[in-house]
Structures are given as structure tokens and as C-alpha cells.
Design a protein around this motif. Structure first.
Motif, PDB file in Angstrom:
ATOM      1  N   ILE A 176       0.844  -1.210   0.000  1.00 25.80           N
ATOM      2  CA  ILE A 176       0.000   0.000   0.000  1.00 25.80           C
ATOM      3  C   ILE A 176       0.876   1.255   0.000  1.00 25.80           C
ATOM      4  O   ILE A 176       0.605   2.215  -0.715  1.00 25.80           O
ATOM      5  CB  ILE A 176      -0.966  -0.021   1.211  1.00 25.80           C
ATOM      6  N   LEU A 177       1.967   1.218   0.806  1.00 28.06           N
ATOM      7  CA  LEU A 177       2.877   2.381   0.827  1.00 28.06           C
ATOM      8  C   LEU A 177       3.528   2.587  -0.539  1.00 28.06           C
ATOM      9  O   LEU A 177       3.774   3.722  -0.950  1.00 28.06           O
ATOM     10  CB  LEU A 177       3.957   2.192   1.901  1.00 28.06           C
ATOM     11  N   PHE A 178       3.768   1.491  -1.225  1.00 29.90           N
ATOM     12  CA  PHE A 178       4.312   1.586  -2.580  1.00 29.90           C
ATOM     13  C   PHE A 178       3.309   2.270  -3.509  1.00 29.90           C
ATOM     14  O   PHE A 178       3.686   3.041  -4.386  1.00 29.90           O
ATOM     15  CB  PHE A 178       4.659   0.184  -3.096  1.00 29.90           C
ATOM     16  N   CYS A 179       2.026   1.947  -3.288  1.00 29.52           N
ATOM     17  CA  CYS A 179       0.947   2.611  -4.055  1.00 29.52           C
ATOM     18  C   CYS A 179       0.975   4.122  -3.778  1.00 29.52           C
ATOM     19  O   CYS A 179       0.807   4.930  -4.690  1.00 29.52           O
ATOM     20  CB  CYS A 179      -0.414   2.078  -3.623  1.00 29.52           C
ATOM     21  N   VAL A 180       1.171   4.462  -2.495  1.00 30.89           N
ATOM     22  CA  VAL A 180       1.218   5.885  -2.108  1.00 30.89           C
ATOM     23  C   VAL A 180       2.385   6.569  -2.824  1.00 30.89           C
ATOM     24  O   VAL A 180       2.246   7.680  -3.343  1.00 30.89           O
ATOM     25  CB  VAL A 180       1.353   6.032  -0.568  1.00 30.89           C
ATOM     26  N   LEU A 181       3.518   5.854  -2.870  1.00 30.24           N
ATOM     27  CA  LEU A 181       4.685   6.395  -3.584  1.00 30.24           C
ATOM     28  C   LEU A 181       4.344   6.610  -5.061  1.00 30.24           C
ATOM     29  O   LEU A 181       4.678   7.650  -5.647  1.00 30.24           O
ATOM     30  CB  LEU A 181       5.875   5.437  -3.437  1.00 30.24           C
ATOM     31  N   GLY A 182       3.665   5.624  -5.643  1.00 27.77           N
ATOM     32  CA  GLY A 182       3.251   5.738  -7.050  1.00 27.77           C
ATOM     33  C   GLY A 182       2.297   6.903  -7.245  1.00 27.77           C
ATOM     34  O   GLY A 182       2.418   7.662  -8.221  1.00 27.77           O
ATOM     35  N   TYR A 183       1.383   7.074  -6.297  1.00 26.35           N
ATOM     36  CA  TYR A 183       0.417   8.173  -6.388  1.00 26.35           C
ATOM     37  C   TYR A 183       1.156   9.518  -6.321  1.00 26.35           C
ATOM     38  O   TYR A 183       0.861  10.436  -7.083  1.00 26.35           O
ATOM     39  CB  TYR A 183      -0.597   8.071  -5.239  1.00 26.35           C
ATOM     40  N   TYR A 184       2.110   9.581  -5.391  1.00 31.37           N
ATOM     41  CA  TYR A 184       2.914  10.805  -5.224  1.00 31.37           C
ATOM     42  C   TYR A 184       3.639  11.142  -6.531  1.00 31.37           C
ATOM     43  O   TYR A 184       3.604  12.277  -7.010  1.00 31.37           O
ATOM     44  CB  TYR A 184       3.910  10.582  -4.084  1.00 31.37           C
ATOM     45  N   LEU A 185       4.271  10.121  -7.119  1.00 28.40           N
ATOM     46  CA  LEU A 185       5.050  10.339  -8.347  1.00 28.40           C
ATOM     47  C   LEU A 185       4.146  10.759  -9.508  1.00 28.40           C
ATOM     48  O   LEU A 185       4.415  11.769 -10.183  1.00 28.40           O
ATOM     49  CB  LEU A 185       5.815   9.053  -8.701  1.00 28.40           C
ATOM     50  N   PHE A 186       3.067  10.024  -9.725  1.00 27.57           N
ATOM     51  CA  PHE A 186       2.188  10.342 -10.857  1.00 27.57           C
ATOM     52  C   PHE A 186       1.469  11.670 -10.647  1.00 27.57           C
ATOM     53  O   PHE A 186       1.247  12.412 -11.595  1.00 27.57           O
ATOM     54  CB  PHE A 186       1.180   9.217 -11.096  1.00 27.57           C
TER      55      PHE A 186
END
Lengths: 466, 124
Positions: A176-186
């Protein structure tokens, strides 16, 4: 809609990269990046610079999948920042693209957060406050509930039993934190931003030198005299050096490895350093007013001669390096020397253009960074391990089999195919077989996210052999 | 500038982010005391970093002709890029250790937010 699309991209990011090595995932990520950028910045994609950099980015994504090498991954990352920079402000230099691309990717969220307060549009302000309020509404009670559940657990055995039965193990928090990182980047790249100071300075700087209004004739005359004397003597010196160098290349018969190694490694770096100093000297004399001095013809001609002689020097270095390669095979270091030579040659040519067309230093910096970027992309398209191995086995008079075995696994198939035809020891043949087997196992163990072109190649081979 | 409130908010933010990430590795009841005690070192580190790098820039550069907003826009991009570079270097050097990832991630986010808190304060 914005949040939904970025949310989907964030989940895709986690699926692609969580606990995975680089492979097919990087290429898919590149396509997702382009989709997000094009969706949120349709206007920017009508600009030809953006279109060119999009094509380059797609090309590096394909190359990264085909080659699966460090340099292809680096080229893809550089192309990623370049494209984002091109979308943020298309008319700047390539190094400002990199700066804007990097800044957007790592801190776009904070930059926009800073801008929010200054935004007079109350509607968008209200939206942002709602999100913060919603986060507080969910986050704060959640933290306190967890803390109190943990505290109450010790106070009542029945409550403890009840809580112990609740298991959230099926939730992977890291994923989930990886998803957050992806959300932050995109979210960062969806609306590219600029580093204002650098971007404005670059936009306001032209390539041409501006003719000054008042020039001290006396000062320029003295500077011209100094330049003419210095460049005249340096030209004489370099002619003498080139004559002796050509003579030693023609006469020299001692081609033992240590001699050639000393000639190439000790000599080349010093010579390239001398060419860089030569460029600096030229740039010093043609930094400003001397460009517009009416009596600068001799100095200019001496400069062009000096550049031409330095190009001859570069050709001689390239010949020496090539002799070394022919005798003892290709290595990364020797390829590095060729690339170094190529970049120095590009530097000399751009310096020539600068003096000829009365350009400023920024022109030089712009052109040379563009050339470096193109060279990086071109270099990434080659499977160097395979090229080194193929060249050494076919053309080199002598080669180091240990060096070839110790290269990355990307030459394993070729080495294994050729090992029986080589006059090498049995232990070396065994090492090659082991390397090949290990590589085949590694390829088969890869998840789909880590696939590269070689996975499809071995699949093809397997189906053909069946 | 409201240094104390900035430091307090930063310390809280850093602690929350650090333990959200580090907690994915291991977390149980006994850790609560450690989490509360971790406020102390986190406060010291946050104070040193914020006072030594962010506050000093505002303190030196803000004047009648150069607003906090301008200071932010001029210096923050480079600060963020350097901080990010250090964080990536630290994380890769540690072999992607979860506590190092938690440390650098919380440091990067906290310092970035601290810049905004300083920059958004009303100038006297």
C-alpha cells in the motif's frame, strides 16, 4: 477524474515495481507516464519538442526492454526527466529540462501545496481543504483507536481474545505504501512545474554574443597580441608533437601489452586533458569583445588551425586506441576511451562554431549537453557485453577469457555457443557452462514484470527444440 | 518566524512518517513506549536539520526586497534536489534497509513541509 486516473496509475506502479527488479515493468511505466502526461497536458503535446522527446522516451523504453543493461536503464531515466522538463517548459535548454523534470518528479506536490494559498480561486482552495479535512477525519480517530485498542488489550482478557482474532495479515502495508509512492510520483508529474529562477534565466539568455557599445581599443590590441603569440607558439608545439607521434606510430615496433597499455592509458588521458585546456584557452580569448575586434583575423585563423591540429591529435589517439583493441581485444575501458574521444571531438567542433559564428558560452553548454544526451541514448542501444565478446572471439589477436566470463550474463548464450570452438582450458569451459546454466535459471525465475527480450528468445529456442 | 511551532509540527510529522514506514517491518504492543521515546532523538535531529539548513536560509535572505515566497521559490528547488540525492544515496548504500528508508523518507517529507510552513508565515 484526476484522482481516479492517478489512483489507477498508482496501483499499476505498485504491481509493476513492488519487490521486482527492472525489466518489462520499466517499459510499461514509461507508457503509463506518457499517457498521464498527455491526458493532463494535451496542449504541451502539440509542441514539436515534446513530441520529439516523447518518441525518444518510447525508444529508450523499448531499448531498456531489449538490452536490459544499466546504461539503457539510465538512458530511460534521463529521457523521463527530459520529457517532463519538455512538458513543463518546451523552449528551454536540455539541462533546464533535466532540472525541471527532476524537481517536478521529486517535489511537485510540495510546490503545488505552497502555491495553493496564493491561489485566488476559492473553489480549488475549498477542494484542497476538504481533502486535508477528510484525511484528518479518518487519520486521527484511526490512530487513537489503534492506540486505545492496544492499551485495553492488557486490561481485559475477553477483549484481548476478541482483538486477537482480528487479523489484518492479508493486508500488505508495504504494498500500500508503494501505491502511495506511485500516487505521489504520478500526481507530481501530472502537472509539471518549473524552477523559476533557472528557467527564466535560460529563456532570457540567447546564443549570440552582444556587441558592446564602448570598447577599449588599446586593451583589445594587447589581448590580441597575447592571444596571437600564445596560439602561434602552441600551434608550433602541437605540429612538432604530431610529427613525432606519427613517426612513432609508423616506426614503433614494440607492441607488447605493457608498452601499448602505457601508450594508451597514460598518454590518452593527458592528451585529452590538453585538448580540454586548449578549448578553455580559446574560450578565454573569445569570451567577449575580441570577437568584434576588426583586426582579429590572424587570431581567428590561428584558432581555427589550433582546432584543426587538435582534431588530428584526436585522430591519432583514436588510432592508438584502435591498435590496442585490435591487439588485445575490446574492454569497457577501451570503449570508454573511444566515447571520450568522440565527446572531445564534439567539444572541439562546437568551439569552432562558437568562434566562427560569434556565439556565447551558453551556446557551447547547450549544444554539448544535447550531444551528451544523444550519445548516451545511442550508447544504450548496444548490448556491450555481447559486442565485446563477439569482437574479441572473432577479431582480436588475443583476449582475456577471464574478463569475458566475468562480464554480465548478457554474453552467456554467445559464450556457451562458442566455447567448444575456443582453445581454452576445461575449467574455463566449465565456468562458461555454469554461467550459462545460472543465467537460464535466472531468466526462468523472473516474474513477468522483470521480463526482458531474452525471456522471449529462450522461449522461442525452447519451442523450436521441442 | 515561528520556529518553535514549526519544530513541534515537524517533529510530530517526522515521527508519524518514520513509524508508518518502519512499522511495516515489525510492530506490536511493546513498541508503543519506543515510539513515544523516539520523539526525543527525532526532535533533536529535526531541530539540527531545520535550524541548520532551512531556518538559516530564511534568516539570511529574507528582507524588505526579498520575501519569504521568493526565498522559497529561489532556494527550495535546489534544496529538494540535494536532499533527495542524499536520501537516495543513503537508501541505496544501506541496501534498502527499512529503518534507513523510513529515516530518509521522513526527513525529506518533513524538511519539505517545514519549508512551506516557514514560507507561508506572514511577513512582518
Amino acid at each position: 477524474m484526476k484522482h481516479i486516473l492517478i489512483g489507477i496509475a498508482a496501483i499499476l506502479f505498485s504491481i509493476l515495481f513492488y519487490e521486482q527488479r527492472i525489466g518489462l515493468n520499466l517499459s510499461i511505466f514509461s507508457l503509463a507516464t506518457i499517457a498521464i502526461l498527455a491526458f493532463y497536458n494535451p496542449k504541451a503535446f502539440k509542441n514539436r519538442y515534446t513530441i520529439i522527446h516523447t518518441i525518444l522516451y518510447i525508444a529508450t523504453a523499448i531499448v531498456a526492454f531489449m538490452q536490459h543493461s544499466y546504461i539503457s536503464i539510465i538512458a530511460n531515466c534521463v529521457a523521463f526527466f527530459t520529457l517532463i522538463g519538455a512538458v513543463s517548459e518546451g523552449k528551454t535548454s536540455i539541462y533546464v529540462y533535466w532540472l525541471n523534470g527532476l524537481y517536478t518528479s521529486i517535489a511537485g506536490f510540495f510546490h503545488r501545496n505552497f502555491e495553493v494559498n496564493d491561489d485566488v480561486e476559492k473553489v480549488s482552495l475549498k477542494k484542497d481543504i476538504d481533502i486535508i479535512h477528510l484525511t484528518k477525519l479518518i487519520g486521527i480517530p484511526l490512530v487513537f483507536i489503534v492506540v486505545f485498542i492496544l492499551l485495553y488489550k492488557n486490561g481485559n482478557p475477553m477483549f484481548n481474545n476478541l482483538v486477537s482474532k482480528i487479523s489484518f495479515e492479508f493486508i500488505n502495508v508495504q504494498w500500500i505504501l508503494f501505491c502511495v509512492l506511485g500516487y505521489y510520483l504520478f500526481s507530481n508529474i501530472s502537472k509539471p512545474i518549473i524552477v523559476e529562477s533557472a528557467t527564466l534565466a535560460d529563456l532570457n539568455t540567447k546564443n549570440e554574443l552582444v556587441k558592446p557599445d564602448d570598447v577599449s581599443e588599446e586593451k583589445l590590441k594587447k589581448e590580441k597580441q597575447l592571444g596571437t603569440t600564445l596560439l602561434g607558439l602552441l600551434n608550433l608545439l602541437i605540429v612538432l608533437y604530431i610529427i613525432t607521434d606519427i613517426a612513432s606510430l609508423i616506426i614503433g615496433e614494440d607492441t607488447s601489452a605493457p608498452t601499448l597499455s602505457s601508450l594508451v592509458h597514460n598518454g590518452i588521458y593527458t592528451l585529452i586533458a590538453s585538448i580540454v585546456i586548449a578549448i578553455v584557452i580559446i574560450l578565454y580569448f573569445f569570451r567577449g569583445n575580441l570577437n568584434f575586434y576588426t583586426e582579429n583575423r590572424t587570431l581567428k585563423n590561428l584558432t581555427f588551425l589550433w582546432i584543426f591540429l587538435n582534431i588530428i591529435l584526436i585522430a591519432l589517439i583514436a588510432i592508438k586506441n584502435q591498435n590496442y583493441i585490435t591487439s588485445f581485444g575490446l574492454t569497457y575501458k577501451r570503449i570508454g576511451v573511444h566515447i571520450y574521444i568522440l565527446l572531445t571531438l564534439a567539444g572541439l567542433i562546437t568551439t569552432f562554431l562558437k568562434v566562427l559564428n560569434i556565439k556565447n558560452m551558453v551556446f557551447l553548454f547547450r549544444r554539448n549537453t544535447q550531444i551528451a544526451f544523444i550519445v548516451l541514448i545511442l550508447m544504450s542501444t548496444i548490448n556491450w557485453d555481447q559486442t565485446i565478446t563477439a569482437y574479441n572471439l572473432k577479431h582480436a589477436n588475443g583476449f582475456d577469457v577471464n574478463y569475458l566470463i566475468n562480464l554480465s550474463n548478457r554474453n552467456a548464450i554467445l559464450l556457451n555457443d562458442k566455447k567448444d570452438a575456443l582453445s581454452i582450458s576445461e575449467s574455463d569451459k566449465n565456468r562458461i557452462s555454469t554461467k550459462y546454466r545460472t543465467y537460464m535459471i535466472t531468466l526462468r525465475q523472473r516474474d513477468w514484470q522483470e521480463w526482458s527480450y531474452e525471456n522471449f528468445l529462450i522461449e522461442d529456442n525452447n519451442s523450436n527444440s521441442e | 518566524m515561528h520556529v518553535v511551532s514549526n519544530l513541534a509540527k515537524s517533529c510530530l510529522l517526522a515521527t508519524v512518517i518514520f513509524w508508518i514506514i518502519a512499522g511495516t517491518d515489525y510492530m506490536d504492543m511493546d513498541m508503543i513506549l519506543v515510539i513515544f521515546l523516539s520523539f526525543i532523538p527525532i526532535f533533536f535531529i529535526a531541530t539540527i536539520v531545520i535550524l541548520g539548513s532551512i531556518y538559516v536560509i530564511f534568516w539570511l535572505r529574507v528582507n524588505e526586497n526579498f520575501s519569504k515566497r521568493q526565498v522559497y521559490k529561489t532556494f527550495y528547488p535546489y534544496y529538494a534536489i540535494i536532499a533527495f540525492g542524499i536520501a537516495v544515496f543513503g537508501i541505496i548504500s544501506s541496501g534498502f534497509d527499512i529503518y534507513i528508508i523510513a529515516f530518509f523518507t521522513s526527513a525529506f517529507i518533513t524538511t519539505s513541509q517545514s519549508w512551506i510552513w516557514f514560507a507561508k508565515e506572514k511577513q512582518r
